[in-house]
Design a protein around this motif. Structure first.
Motif, mmCIF file in Angstrom:
data_model
loop_
_atom_site.group_PDB
_atom_site.id
_atom_site.type_symbol
_atom_site.label_atom_id
_atom_site.label_comp_id
_atom_site.label_asym_id
_atom_site.label_seq_id
_atom_site.Cartn_x
_atom_site.Cartn_y
_atom_site.Cartn_z
ATOM 1 N N ARG A 78 0.832 -1.210 0.000
ATOM 2 C CA ARG A 78 0.000 0.000 0.000
ATOM 3 C C ARG A 78 0.865 1.258 0.000
ATOM 4 O O ARG A 78 0.593 2.231 -0.701
ATOM 5 C CB ARG A 78 -0.918 0.018 1.225
ATOM 6 C CG ARG A 78 -2.075 -0.945 1.169
ATOM 7 C CD ARG A 78 -3.100 -0.604 2.244
ATOM 8 N NE ARG A 78 -4.036 -1.698 2.425
ATOM 9 C CZ ARG A 78 -3.973 -2.574 3.415
ATOM 10 N NH1 ARG A 78 -3.003 -2.488 4.306
ATOM 11 N NH2 ARG A 78 -4.863 -3.525 3.518
ATOM 12 N N VAL A 79 1.925 1.242 0.835
ATOM 13 C CA VAL A 79 2.817 2.401 0.926
ATOM 14 C C VAL A 79 3.489 2.664 -0.418
ATOM 15 O O VAL A 79 3.606 3.816 -0.858
ATOM 16 C CB VAL A 79 3.880 2.175 2.026
ATOM 17 C CG1 VAL A 79 4.939 3.265 1.991
ATOM 18 C CG2 VAL A 79 3.217 2.141 3.402
ATOM 19 N N VAL A 80 3.932 1.606 -1.084
ATOM 20 C CA VAL A 80 4.587 1.759 -2.391
ATOM 21 C C VAL A 80 3.628 2.413 -3.388
ATOM 22 O O VAL A 80 4.009 3.322 -4.144
ATOM 23 C CB VAL A 80 5.063 0.385 -2.918
ATOM 24 C CG1 VAL A 80 5.558 0.513 -4.359
ATOM 25 C CG2 VAL A 80 6.159 -0.171 -2.027
ATOM 26 N N VAL A 81 2.353 1.966 -3.368
ATOM 27 C CA VAL A 81 1.367 2.517 -4.304
ATOM 28 C C VAL A 81 1.022 3.961 -3.955
ATOM 29 O O VAL A 81 1.016 4.848 -4.804
ATOM 30 C CB VAL A 81 0.101 1.643 -4.314
ATOM 31 C CG1 VAL A 81 -0.987 2.283 -5.170
ATOM 32 C CG2 VAL A 81 0.427 0.238 -4.835
ATOM 33 N N GLU A 82 0.740 4.204 -2.643
ATOM 34 C CA GLU A 82 0.308 5.539 -2.232
ATOM 35 C C GLU A 82 1.400 6.587 -2.419
ATOM 36 O O GLU A 82 1.121 7.731 -2.788
ATOM 37 C CB GLU A 82 -0.135 5.495 -0.762
ATOM 38 C CG GLU A 82 -1.421 4.705 -0.543
ATOM 39 C CD GLU A 82 -1.703 4.481 0.934
ATOM 40 O OE1 GLU A 82 -0.893 4.941 1.783
ATOM 41 O OE2 GLU A 82 -2.726 3.846 1.249
#
Length: 418
Positions: A78-82
């Motif tokens: 999620r962090v990579v995407v956000e």
């Protein structure tokens, strides 16, 4: 698999994936994906390569992964995407990264008898990690509870008599320690603080102090106490420990809290077949959590597993807890959003009869005196003489070279290959 059937049910299938993706997360929101994002010809019936790899990882026989680790991997994604991160750091950079003040030190104990290392997670490290989680920290009971009915371990007799809470705070944020001389702000009566406990008052739990005056013992809400400018007069059996911790609290200007733990120990087999491959498994839970929270898998924390011939966690775990008990450890407490001094001790050891006998230096059912609590003999009807630490130590000296004494008394020298 019938591709047309899967496509007709794509929305239902996507909802199931999203539900698993957001397990235990009330704040997460589901996002609808269009047909092109759900299915591709290359990775059918998976939505994309990521879903395929995660599915493989979940069922891998070569990677030890549980729900908590899997959730953390999903959080990283999620962090990579956000954050729209385009560059992934190489393995060797993260694996060898060493930042001053943020060192990652493994908890390793060396078994000198077998010259083998046994790896475990220190109880103090688990406590520190759990206190940093706000949802856990705010639910912890910090004081024994006075109640007319059972409200968890904190309302039990052991917590009230053997697990001391060393400090409470006045409404003006002044610290009051056990052994301090105080004055009741309501009626002016003076005395010495003997104990702190919590009790329900007007639908909330208030912290009280048991105050011993010249004529009686009284219970006063901590907020109503006025600390007198006099020397601390604590006189318990552990006076040196308590005085050292109080002095540490004053010097560092930090609160002190006690966080007792439960330790579970059991033996199991490392094989699925009938062939016995013995392993000792140790886990930990925070004793101050509500009963409903203790029942959750996330409240049970893995300490380690070891083979009997490799050694035991008894010595390193006891040493770690003794360090916390006598010296305290500074930790971040998310409930108060600041660093505090934490002490700990074992509230309950959870194990079956066989493992309990091991910890008591007892042979179990094989002995003539086959009770670990008393010296009951299997051909008598009456309860025997209660076992004590001193008497057990005397028998241990006698059985140095005598297996017969061991069989007769039920006491054995070695426990858990320590």
């Amino acid at each position: 698999m019938d591709r047309s059937f899967v496509k007709e049910n794509k929305v239902q299938r996507h909802d199931v994936w999203q539900e698993n993706f957001n397990i235990d997360s009330d704040s997460a929101t589901k996002q609808e994906l269009d047909d092109s994002e759900i299915f591709t010809d290359d990775y059918f019936p998976f939505a994309n390569r990521l879903e395929l790899l995660l599915y493989v990882l979940r069922g891998s026989k070569y990677h030890c992964i549980d729900q908590e680790l899997f959730k953390f991997i999903l959080h990283i994604i999620r962090v990579v995407v956000e954050d729209n991160i385009k560059s992934i750091p190489p393995f060797h950079k993260i694996w060898n990264l060493d930042i001053e003040g943020l060192e990652l030190k493994p908890s390793v104990s060396s078994n000198k008898d077998t010259d083998k290392d046994i790896f475990y997670i220190k109880p103090s490290s688990i406590i520190e990690m759990q206190l940093s989680k706000k949802n856990t920290a705010i639910q912890l009971q910090r004081f024994p509870r006075q109640s007319n009915f059972f409200e968890g371990q904190s309302s039990g007799s052991k917590w009230k008599t053997e697990i001391k809470s060393l400090m409470a705070k006045h409404s003006s944020s002044e610290r009051i320690y056990i052994g301090d001389n105080v004055q009741n702000g309501t009626n002016g009566e003076c005395g010495t603080v003997v104990q702190f406990f919590s009790q329900e008052f007007e639908n909330t739990h208030q912290v009280y102090a048991s105050v011993k005056s010249l004529t009686r013992n009284i219970s006063v809400i901590a907020n109503d106490l006025l600390k007198l400018d006099q020397t601390n007069v604590y006189e318990g059996d552990d006076v040196e420990r308590v005085q050292n911790l109080i002095e540490m609290s004053k010097q560092l200007d930090m609160d002190i809290y006690t966080v007792p733990i439960n330790i579970f120990v059991d033996d199991t087999s490392g094989n699925r077949s009938k062939k016995w491959n013995p392993l000792s498994v140790w886990t930990l839970q925070l004793a101050g959590l509500p009963t409903s929270e203790k029942m959750k898998k996330s409240s049970h924390h893995f300490i380690g597993v070891t083979k009997p011939e490799d050694g035991s966690f008894v010595t390193p775990v006891v040493n770690d807890l003794n360090d916390m008990f006598y010296e305290g450890k500074v930790m971040y407490d998310a409930a108060y959003n600041k660093n505090v001094i934490v002490t700990s001790q074992i509230a309950v050891g959870l194990m079956d009869n066989s493992m309990a006998s091991e910890f008591c230096h007892h042979m179990g059912a094989a002995a003539k005196e086959n009770c670990r609590f008393c010296r009951y003999r299997n051909n008598h009807l009456l309860i025997g003489e209660l076992r004590t630490k001193n008497k057990t130590e005397e028998i241990l000296k006698e059985i140095e070279n005598s297996t017969e004494t061991s069989t007769m008394t039920g006491i054995k020298k070695k426990i858990l290959a320590e």
